[in-house]
Write a protein that holds these residues in place. Structure first.
Motif, PDB file in Angstrom:
ATOM      1  N   UNK A  22       8.553  -0.615   2.834  1.00  0.00           N
ATOM      2  CA  UNK A  22       9.345  -1.111   2.333  1.00  0.00           C
ATOM      3  C   UNK A  22      10.437  -0.489   1.429  1.00  0.00           C
ATOM      4  N   UNK A  23       9.622   0.525   1.068  1.00  0.00           N
ATOM      5  CA  UNK A  23      10.261   1.421  -0.164  1.00  0.00           C
ATOM      6  C   UNK A  23       9.661   3.123  -0.118  1.00  0.00           C
ATOM      7  N   UNK A  24      11.092   4.091   0.290  1.00  0.00           N
ATOM      8  CA  UNK A  24       9.745   5.279   0.030  1.00  0.00           C
ATOM      9  C   UNK A  24      10.327   6.154  -1.130  1.00  0.00           C
ATOM     10  N   UNK A  35       1.089  -1.270   0.408  1.00  0.00           N
ATOM     11  CA  UNK A  35       0.500  -0.076   0.176  1.00  0.00           C
ATOM     12  C   UNK A  35       0.858   1.148   0.210  1.00  0.00           C
ATOM     13  N   UNK A  36       0.091   2.324  -0.168  1.00  0.00           N
ATOM     14  CA  UNK A  36       1.118   3.762  -0.790  1.00  0.00           C
ATOM     15  C   UNK A  36       0.933   4.574   0.380  1.00  0.00           C
ATOM     16  N   UNK A  37       1.020   5.415   0.534  1.00  0.00           N
ATOM     17  CA  UNK A  37       0.544   6.161   1.987  1.00  0.00           C
ATOM     18  C   UNK A  37       1.269   7.635   1.253  1.00  0.00           C
ATOM     19  N   UNK A  38       0.987   8.859   1.514  1.00  0.00           N
ATOM     20  CA  UNK A  38       1.629  10.162   0.855  1.00  0.00           C
ATOM     21  C   UNK A  38       1.935  10.436   1.997  1.00  0.00           C
ATOM     22  N   UNK A  60       6.002   6.978   1.060  1.00  0.00           N
ATOM     23  CA  UNK A  60       6.254   5.231   1.417  1.00  0.00           C
ATOM     24  C   UNK A  60       5.647   4.275   1.154  1.00  0.00           C
ATOM     25  N   UNK A  61       6.021   3.028   0.464  1.00  0.00           N
ATOM     26  CA  UNK A  61       5.327   1.204   0.250  1.00  0.00           C
ATOM     27  C   UNK A  61       5.611   0.628   1.591  1.00  0.00           C
ATOM     28  N   UNK A  62       4.281   0.367   1.491  1.00  0.00           N
ATOM     29  CA  UNK A  62       4.601  -1.122   3.275  1.00  0.00           C
ATOM     30  C   UNK A  62       3.531  -2.711   2.382  1.00  0.00           C
ATOM     31  N   UNK A  63       4.537  -3.101   3.304  1.00  0.00           N
ATOM     32  CA  UNK A  63       4.023  -4.658   2.660  1.00  0.00           C
ATOM     33  C   UNK A  63       2.278  -4.757   2.975  1.00  0.00           C
TER      34      UNK A  63
END
Length: 196
Positions: A122-124, A78-81, A193-196
């Motif tokens: 997991x990623x920014x 999922x992406x969070x701004x 960012x992205x989170x699993x």
């Protein structure tokens, strides 16, 4: 697909459009360039037939497309701004030591646990900016503690200021930047960012 598209040695002023394979090109640009200047931009484009198309508007240009990520219909991320937040500024010591990053230099900085980025990210998504470069070169963003990939994230020429958004996997809560040539100051601004 998410990729960093770089225009190298353009012979005219123009732009590149990225679009799904076999479809009509949209009347928009993803990357704008001027003669003789190497410039990059992060592009998100749908994949059709396992491919994407790149269209050049004018002159001739060499293109480099470095895949930095992809979206999957079955994905679990999922992406969070985020409200933009400066995570790194080598000019004043935000996030790392103060001072320029020299040739073949690296700088690592914490992202997980900073500015609302969860420890499970997991990623920014960062906006990287290079200021005051003393030579022509490039900056590469990559996961901390891993082998540096042979790609560029931001391309620069002496004396200018240039930025480019990047998506970077996070390892050990950190991201690493590599500077190829000369000395540069670097800022990194969080945008999500992205989170699993």
């Amino acid at each position: 697909m998410v990729m960093n598209v770089t225009a190298v040695s353009p012979t005219a002023t123009g732009w590149i459009t990225a679009y799904p394979d076999g479809q009509q090109p949209p009347a928009t640009s993803n990357l704008n360039f001027t003669p003789g200047r190497t410039v990059a931009n992060l592009v998100t484009v749908p994949v059709v037939n396992g491919k994407v198309d790149l269209r050049n508007s004018a002159g001739t240009v060499d293109l480099v497309a470095d895949v930095t990520g992809y979206y999957s219909a079955a994905g679990t991320s999922t992406y969070a701004s985020a409200t933009p937040l400066r995570l790194l500024d080598t000019r004043n010591g935000t996030g790392a030591r103060q001072g320029v990053v020299g040739p073949d230099g690296i700088v690592s900085f914490q992202v997980n646990g900073v500015g609302g980025v969860p420890y499970g990210a997991t990623a920014v998504v960062l906006n990287l900016t290079v200021t005051d470069p003393t030579a022509t070169g490039y900056l590469t963003a990559y996961p901390h503690g891993t082998n540096r990939p042979g790609v560029s994230s931001v391309n620069y020429t002496p004396g200018g200021t240039v930025s480019n958004p990047v998506v970077v996997p996070v390892v050990d809560g950190r991201v690493t930047l590599y500077n190829s040539t000369g000395s540069v100051n670097v800022t990194a601004d969080l945008t999500g960012w992205f989170s699993a």
